[in-house]
Design an enzyme around this catalytic site. Structure first.
Site, PDB file in Angstrom:
ATOM      1  N   CYS A  40       0.854  -1.139   0.080  1.00  0.00           N
ATOM      2  CA  CYS A  40      -0.090   0.021  -0.064  1.00  0.00           C
ATOM      3  C   CYS A  40       0.944   1.275  -0.007  1.00  0.00           C
ATOM      4  CB  CYS A  40      -1.129  -0.100   1.149  1.00  0.00           C
ATOM      5  SG  CYS A  40      -2.321  -1.124   1.078  1.00  0.00           S
ATOM      6  N   CYS A  63     -14.091   1.591   7.595  1.00  0.00           N
ATOM      7  CA  CYS A  63     -13.504   1.017   6.675  1.00  0.00           C
ATOM      8  C   CYS A  63     -13.492   1.896   5.421  1.00  0.00           C
ATOM      9  CB  CYS A  63     -14.135  -0.308   6.300  1.00  0.00           C
ATOM     10  SG  CYS A  63     -14.275  -1.296   7.672  1.00  0.00           S
ATOM     11  N   HIS A 121      -9.210   3.963  -1.884  1.00  0.00           N
ATOM     12  CA  HIS A 121      -7.606   3.438  -1.777  1.00  0.00           C
ATOM     13  C   HIS A 121      -7.310   2.564  -2.787  1.00  0.00           C
ATOM     14  CE1 HIS A 121      -3.902   1.920  -0.200  1.00  0.00           C
ATOM     15  NE2 HIS A 121      -4.544   0.982   0.594  1.00  0.00           N
TER      16      HIS A 121
END
Length: 383
Positions: A84, A203, A327
């Site tokens: 990430c 989340c 993301h």
């Protein structure tokens, strides 16, 4: 290092569910947005490029995928993958090339199509490596960190939810965010349970996206802008698959190491940071990161969220963060750099904070096997 590297431009597309767009479409759109936003920039000015992606959709496993989408044929292009932290590490590598004199103008593009993987993140869990991931999902790993932080420091469930409330309030004002809605602490707590104590609004969404950033040497930077932003410092740290899981229940050691190195290179302390874009894949992640980056002492992250608003002492995630913006892994770090670039130039629109001089960008990486075992921190400075 022989010279400084400067950010001189950025290009971004709307993050979201882009089923109708191919990988090439995302790359091309971000690249064209960059070309259109930097005065005097022509493709032949670009000496080299770095392409950040983990290629979750399996569409291009080398730098040639970027050459195809942008037409930058015969240009040296390197693909970077570092979990990430992929986008932020691609930026770091491009900057190092400029600092070393290997390139005068360097392009960074991060992109990901997260929604094209039909297996899904849970379906692709590393069950065949039980000795590593133990079959635990990402939300479960971060849920463990939340319960440990609550037990050890008295952090409340509402304080964790406040991170999501803040970032969604910012995301409503940020035009490229995937999920643009505001929510209350009650909304967060009443959203469906994912992995105790984390609920759905704790989340980040699964998101497609792409973003581009242009770096240049000081000599070339002034050709493109009167307000270049200096890449003042960076830090990268990678730990083992085991230590990340076993030692990092209330902090992420890799972030602490990366931040220390970035601060040292930039000649600053955490107190000098005026605005930050940090990794908030889950609400608890941002709360712990306040402490890892030195914005507050250990155990005080729950209270610090009140100081991380747009008008707070240290605004964090003015773009809405991963929780609101999304993301798309390869694009995430590049988009964070782009936001800090705009903040330092006073061009961040409705999420502009008050006259920042120093900005910080941060990612953690590596999921089920060792959460947060990789971290990259970049410090940028207004000139």
């Amino acid at each position: 290092m022989t010279r400084d590297a400067y950010v001189v431009g950025s290009g971004i597309i709307e993050f979201g569910e882009r089923y109708g767009d191919s990988f090439d479409d995302l790359l091309e759109a971000a690249y064209l947005d960059l070309l259109g936003s930097v005065d005097g920039l022509a493709p032949e000015d670009i000496d080299a490029a770095w392409y950040g992606t983990i290629d979750i959709a399996g569409e291009g496993s080398s730098g040639s995928a970027l050459a195809h989408a942008t037409g930058l044929f015969e240009t040296p292009i390197t693909r970077v993958e570092n979990a990430c932290a992929t986008g932020s590490d691609a930026f770091r590598n491009a900057s190092l090339a400029v600092q070393a004199g290997a390139a005068d103008v360097a392009l960074v593009i991060g992109a990901e199509k997260m929604l094209d993987d039909t297996a899904g993140l849970i379906g692709s869990a590393a069950l065949e490596r039980l000795w590593r991931g133990r079959g635990v999902t990402m939300p479960a790993y971060f849920g463990m960190r939340a319960t440990r932080h609550m037990a050890e420091y008295g952090t409340t469930r509402d304080q964790i939810a406040e991170v999501s409330v803040k970032n969604h309030a910012n995301g409503v004002k940020y035009p490229y965010a995937h999920q643009q809605f505001e929510c209350s602490v009650e909304d967060v707590r009443n959203s469906p349970t994912v992995s105790y104590p984390l609920n759905l609004y704790d989340c980040c969404p699964v998101t497609d996206g792409a973003c581009a950033v242009l770096l240049a040497s000081e000599e070339r930077a002034r050709e493109f802008t009167d307000a270049p932003v200096r890449h003042a410092g960076w830090g990268l740290s990678a730990d083992s698959f085991q230590r990340g899981s076993d030692l990092a229940l209330t902090n992420f050691p890799a972030t602490r190491q990366a931040a220390e190195r970035a601060y040292e290179r930039a000649g600053i302390t955490a107190a000098d940071v005026d605005v930050a874009e940090v990794h908030d894949c889950f609400s608890i992640t941002e709360l712990i990161t306040y402490e890892d980056l030195g914005f507050c002492a250990d155990g005080e992250g729950g209270a610090f969220v009140e100081r991380a608003t747009l008008d707070g002492d240290t605004p964090v995630n003015p773009s809405g963060g991963l929780l609101s913006k999304g993301h798309p892994i390869g694009a995430t770090g590049v988009a964070q750099v782009a936001e800090i670039f705009e903040q330092l130039r006073g061009e961040a629109g409705d999420v502009q904070v008050d006259a920042p001089a120093v900005g910080l960008q941060h990612n953690i990486g590596i999921g089920r096997n060792a959460t947060g075992a990789v971290s990259c921190v970049n410090v940028l400075e207004r000139t």
